[in-house]
Design a protein around this motif. Structure first.
Motif, PDB file in Angstrom:
ATOM      1  N   GLN A   8      31.037  26.336  40.196  1.00  0.00           N
ATOM      2  CA  GLN A   8      31.853  26.224  41.407  1.00  0.00           C
ATOM      3  C   GLN A   8      33.320  26.511  41.111  1.00  0.00           C
ATOM      4  OE1 GLN A   8      31.007  22.232  42.745  1.00  0.00           O
ATOM      5  NE2 GLN A   8      28.981  22.765  43.531  1.00  0.00           N
ATOM      6  N   GLN A   9      33.801  26.011  39.968  1.00  0.00           N
ATOM      7  CA  GLN A   9      35.194  26.273  39.582  1.00  0.00           C
ATOM      8  C   GLN A   9      35.436  27.761  39.390  1.00  0.00           C
ATOM      9  OE1 GLN A   9      35.090  23.725  36.141  1.00  0.00           O
ATOM     10  NE2 GLN A   9      36.223  22.081  37.151  1.00  0.00           N
ATOM     11  N   ALA A  10      34.502  28.441  38.739  1.00  0.00           N
ATOM     12  CA  ALA A  10      34.630  29.885  38.536  1.00  0.00           C
ATOM     13  C   ALA A  10      34.632  30.626  39.870  1.00  0.00           C
ATOM     14  CB  ALA A  10      33.501  30.397  37.642  1.00  0.00           C
ATOM     15  N   ALA A  11      33.763  30.212  40.788  1.00  0.00           N
ATOM     16  CA  ALA A  11      33.702  30.855  42.097  1.00  0.00           C
ATOM     17  C   ALA A  11      34.980  30.614  42.890  1.00  0.00           C
ATOM     18  CB  ALA A  11      32.491  30.342  42.874  1.00  0.00           C
ATOM     19  N   THR A  12      35.535  29.408  42.788  1.00  0.00           N
ATOM     20  CA  THR A  12      36.793  29.102  43.472  1.00  0.00           C
ATOM     21  C   THR A  12      37.919  29.980  42.952  1.00  0.00           C
ATOM     22  OG1 THR A  12      36.147  26.813  43.903  1.00  0.00           O
ATOM     23  CG2 THR A  12      38.507  27.301  43.924  1.00  0.00           C
ATOM     24  N   THR A  13      37.977  30.134  41.634  1.00  0.00           N
ATOM     25  CA  THR A  13      38.983  31.016  41.038  1.00  0.00           C
ATOM     26  C   THR A  13      38.770  32.455  41.490  1.00  0.00           C
ATOM     27  OG1 THR A  13      39.132  29.573  39.102  1.00  0.00           O
ATOM     28  CG2 THR A  13      39.978  31.804  38.858  1.00  0.00           C
ATOM     29  N   GLY A  14      37.514  32.878  41.529  1.00  0.00           N
ATOM     30  CA  GLY A  14      37.215  34.216  41.995  1.00  0.00           C
ATOM     31  C   GLY A  14      37.672  34.454  43.420  1.00  0.00           C
ATOM     32  N   ASN A  15      37.496  33.458  44.270  1.00  0.00           N
ATOM     33  CA  ASN A  15      37.954  33.579  45.658  1.00  0.00           C
ATOM     34  C   ASN A  15      39.475  33.705  45.733  1.00  0.00           C
ATOM     35  OD1 ASN A  15      35.440  33.522  46.927  1.00  0.00           O
ATOM     36  ND2 ASN A  15      35.359  31.294  46.911  1.00  0.00           N
ATOM     37  N   LYS A  16      40.180  32.969  44.884  1.00  0.00           N
ATOM     38  CA  LYS A  16      41.641  33.043  44.863  1.00  0.00           C
ATOM     39  C   LYS A  16      42.116  34.446  44.484  1.00  0.00           C
ATOM     40  CE  LYS A  16      42.537  28.223  43.526  1.00  0.00           C
ATOM     41  NZ  LYS A  16      43.057  27.347  42.433  1.00  0.00           N
ATOM     42  N   LEU A  17      41.355  35.093  43.617  1.00  0.00           N
ATOM     43  CA  LEU A  17      41.768  36.388  43.072  1.00  0.00           C
ATOM     44  C   LEU A  17      41.018  37.558  43.700  1.00  0.00           C
ATOM     45  CD1 LEU A  17      41.889  35.389  39.282  1.00  0.00           C
ATOM     46  CD2 LEU A  17      43.803  35.502  40.896  1.00  0.00           C
ATOM     47  N   ALA A  18      40.282  37.300  44.770  1.00  0.00           N
ATOM     48  CA  ALA A  18      39.377  38.305  45.328  1.00  0.00           C
ATOM     49  C   ALA A  18      40.078  39.588  45.733  1.00  0.00           C
ATOM     50  CB  ALA A  18      38.631  37.717  46.522  1.00  0.00           C
ATOM     51  N   ASN A  19      41.324  39.502  46.151  1.00  0.00           N
ATOM     52  CA  ASN A  19      42.031  40.677  46.654  1.00  0.00           C
ATOM     53  C   ASN A  19      43.026  41.265  45.652  1.00  0.00           C
ATOM     54  OD1 ASN A  19      40.770  40.600  49.248  1.00  0.00           O
ATOM     55  ND2 ASN A  19      42.083  38.878  49.782  1.00  0.00           N
ATOM     56  N   VAL A  20      43.013  40.751  44.424  1.00  0.00           N
ATOM     57  CA  VAL A  20      43.874  41.309  43.375  1.00  0.00           C
ATOM     58  C   VAL A  20      43.172  42.507  42.752  1.00  0.00           C
ATOM     59  CG1 VAL A  20      45.074  40.861  41.206  1.00  0.00           C
ATOM     60  CG2 VAL A  20      44.845  39.021  42.898  1.00  0.00           C
ATOM     61  N   ALA A  21      43.874  43.610  42.649  1.00  0.00           N
ATOM     62  CA  ALA A  21      43.293  44.820  42.050  1.00  0.00           C
ATOM     63  C   ALA A  21      43.404  44.738  40.533  1.00  0.00           C
ATOM     64  CB  ALA A  21      44.019  46.052  42.573  1.00  0.00           C
ATOM     65  N   PHE A  22      42.264  44.655  39.876  1.00  0.00           N
ATOM     66  CA  PHE A  22      42.246  44.573  38.418  1.00  0.00           C
ATOM     67  C   PHE A  22      41.831  45.909  37.817  1.00  0.00           C
ATOM     68  CE2 PHE A  22      41.376  39.998  39.450  1.00  0.00           C
ATOM     69  CZ  PHE A  22      42.576  39.516  38.960  1.00  0.00           C
ATOM     70  N   SER A  23      42.650  46.406  36.897  1.00  0.00           N
ATOM     71  CA  SER A  23      42.343  47.653  36.197  1.00  0.00           C
ATOM     72  C   SER A  23      41.593  47.405  34.899  1.00  0.00           C
ATOM     73  CB  SER A  23      43.646  48.413  35.900  1.00  0.00           C
ATOM     74  OG  SER A  23      44.347  48.694  37.089  1.00  0.00           O
ATOM     75  N   TYR A  24      41.593  46.162  34.447  1.00  0.00           N
ATOM     76  CA  TYR A  24      40.973  45.827  33.162  1.00  0.00           C
ATOM     77  C   TYR A  24      40.433  44.404  33.247  1.00  0.00           C
ATOM     78  CZ  TYR A  24      40.561  44.739  28.158  1.00  0.00           C
ATOM     79  OH  TYR A  24      40.100  44.353  26.928  1.00  0.00           O
ATOM     80  N   ALA A  25      39.302  44.176  32.599  1.00  0.00           N
ATOM     81  CA  ALA A  25      38.688  42.848  32.573  1.00  0.00           C
ATOM     82  C   ALA A  25      38.179  42.565  31.169  1.00  0.00           C
ATOM     83  CB  ALA A  25      37.546  42.762  33.579  1.00  0.00           C
ATOM     84  N   ALA A  26      38.364  41.323  30.722  1.00  0.00           N
ATOM     85  CA  ALA A  26      37.882  40.937  29.393  1.00  0.00           C
ATOM     86  C   ALA A  26      37.641  39.440  29.351  1.00  0.00           C
ATOM     87  CB  ALA A  26      38.889  41.327  28.306  1.00  0.00           C
ATOM     88  N   SER A  27      36.777  39.044  28.441  1.00  0.00           N
ATOM     89  CA  SER A  27      36.576  37.632  28.152  1.00  0.00           C
ATOM     90  C   SER A  27      36.313  37.502  26.665  1.00  0.00           C
ATOM     91  CB  SER A  27      35.381  37.069  28.934  1.00  0.00           C
ATOM     92  OG  SER A  27      34.157  37.551  28.396  1.00  0.00           O
ATOM     93  N   SER A  28      36.320  36.277  26.178  1.00  0.00           N
ATOM     94  CA  SER A  28      35.822  36.058  24.829  1.00  0.00           C
ATOM     95  C   SER A  28      34.337  36.402  24.816  1.00  0.00           C
ATOM     96  CB  SER A  28      36.060  34.606  24.389  1.00  0.00           C
ATOM     97  OG  SER A  28      34.964  33.781  24.729  1.00  0.00           O
ATOM     98  N   ASP A  29      33.774  36.510  23.634  1.00  0.00           N
ATOM     99  CA  ASP A  29      32.362  36.883  23.526  1.00  0.00           C
ATOM    100  C   ASP A  29      31.445  35.668  23.540  1.00  0.00           C
ATOM    101  OD1 ASP A  29      33.175  35.913  21.073  1.00  0.00           O
ATOM    102  OD2 ASP A  29      32.171  37.465  19.889  1.00  0.00           O
ATOM    103  N   LEU A  30      31.958  34.509  23.969  1.00  0.00           N
ATOM    104  CA  LEU A  30      31.139  33.307  24.105  1.00  0.00           C
ATOM    105  C   LEU A  30      30.589  33.223  25.526  1.00  0.00           C
ATOM    106  CD1 LEU A  30      33.392  30.833  22.102  1.00  0.00           C
ATOM    107  CD2 LEU A  30      31.274  31.938  21.341  1.00  0.00           C
ATOM    108  N   GLY A  31      29.363  32.722  25.656  1.00  0.00           N
ATOM    109  CA  GLY A  31      28.649  32.762  26.917  1.00  0.00           C
ATOM    110  C   GLY A  31      29.381  32.118  28.080  1.00  0.00           C
ATOM    111  N   ARG A  32      30.036  30.987  27.839  1.00  0.00           N
ATOM    112  CA  ARG A  32      30.703  30.277  28.938  1.00  0.00           C
ATOM    113  C   ARG A  32      31.848  31.094  29.528  1.00  0.00           C
ATOM    114  NH1 ARG A  32      31.974  27.866  23.962  1.00  0.00           N
ATOM    115  NH2 ARG A  32      34.145  27.235  23.560  1.00  0.00           N
ATOM    116  N   ALA A  33      32.525  31.860  28.677  1.00  0.00           N
ATOM    117  CA  ALA A  33      33.614  32.712  29.158  1.00  0.00           C
ATOM    118  C   ALA A  33      33.065  33.948  29.858  1.00  0.00           C
ATOM    119  CB  ALA A  33      34.519  33.121  27.999  1.00  0.00           C
TER     120      ALA A  33
END
Length: 227
Positions: A48-73
């Motif tokens: 739910q926290q991840a989805a809430t953050t996603g909603n906050k950023l839904a209209n931001v144009a991202f040219s690049y995306a990355a996470s750590s290589d751990l499953g939770r990230a």
């Protein structure tokens, strides 16, 4: 939330911006266990926290995306990208964005662990140890207390953070933005290193957003912390 820098319009237009998110709550977070390179799944609250953050950023144009290589990230980033209203980049998974490595303390009770690490220094609680010695030095104390001496040192973690900032800057053009998911101790350490005077920064909340200017990776700056 801590606001740290004001920008004029021309700076904002040309800036390379990173939206740095802490992953959602996990099972080991819920049980107050040490969770560095050991992994555990997101709880329902974490999703739910991840989805809430996603909603906050839904209209931001991202040219690049990355996470750590751990499953939770990775799972947190995937949930965030699923909320996007615009085409999304294919995520990159980076070891340099991993949480600090806790060596033989991985998976142990957090309170007990910090009693063991802080005891030789005369402290029983992590906040007191951080207040006295700083965020990087306690990594060295953990390494010394680790019976295998594999826990990541302050210098090793700082080097990974620096490498990640350079990589993120090189992955963006002026005026572009990135969405990046990492971990609590990692983000707190990064924020401390980038803050003048290196005060004790609070631990970022699960799902929180820290905005960075990485236009010059050797002089990266915090725009807002722990939103």
């Amino acid at each position: 939330m801590l606001k740290l820098k004001q920008f004029n319009l021309s700076e904002a237009v040309n800036m390379k911006t990173v939206y740095l998110v802490r992953h959602g709550q996990t099972l080991l977070n819920h049980f107050n266990k040490m969770q560095g390179w050991v992994d555990s799944p997101l709880t329902e609250l974490g999703q739910q926290q991840a989805a809430t953050t996603g909603n906050k950023l839904a209209n931001v144009a991202f040219s690049y995306a990355a996470s750590s290589d751990l499953g939770r990230a990775m799972d947190t980033l995937d949930i965030i990208l699923a909320q996007q209203t615009q085409p999304t980049p294919i995520p990159e998974r980076l070891l340099d964005l991993r949480e600090a490595y806790f060596g033989s303390f991985e998976g142990l009770d957090s309170k007990l662990t910090w009693n063991m690490i802080g005891g030789p220094q005369g402290f029983r609680h992590q906040p007191d140890l951080v207040e006295r010695y700083g965020i990087l030095k306690i990594r060295d104390f953990m390494n010394a207390a680790d019976s295998f001496h594999e826990a990541e040192t302050g210098e090793q973690l700082a080097q990974r953070i620096n490498q990640a900032l350079i990589h993120l800057s090189n992955s963006l053009e002026d005026g572009q933005a990135a969405i990046v998911v990492s971990h609590g101790t990692y983000i707190r350490t990064l924020a401390t290193l980038l803050t003048p005077g290196q005060p004790v920064m609070p631990q970022p909340n699960n799902g929180s957003i820290t905005r960075l200017d990485v236009t010059d990776p050797n002089n990266a700056q915090i725009i807002k912390y722990n939103e």
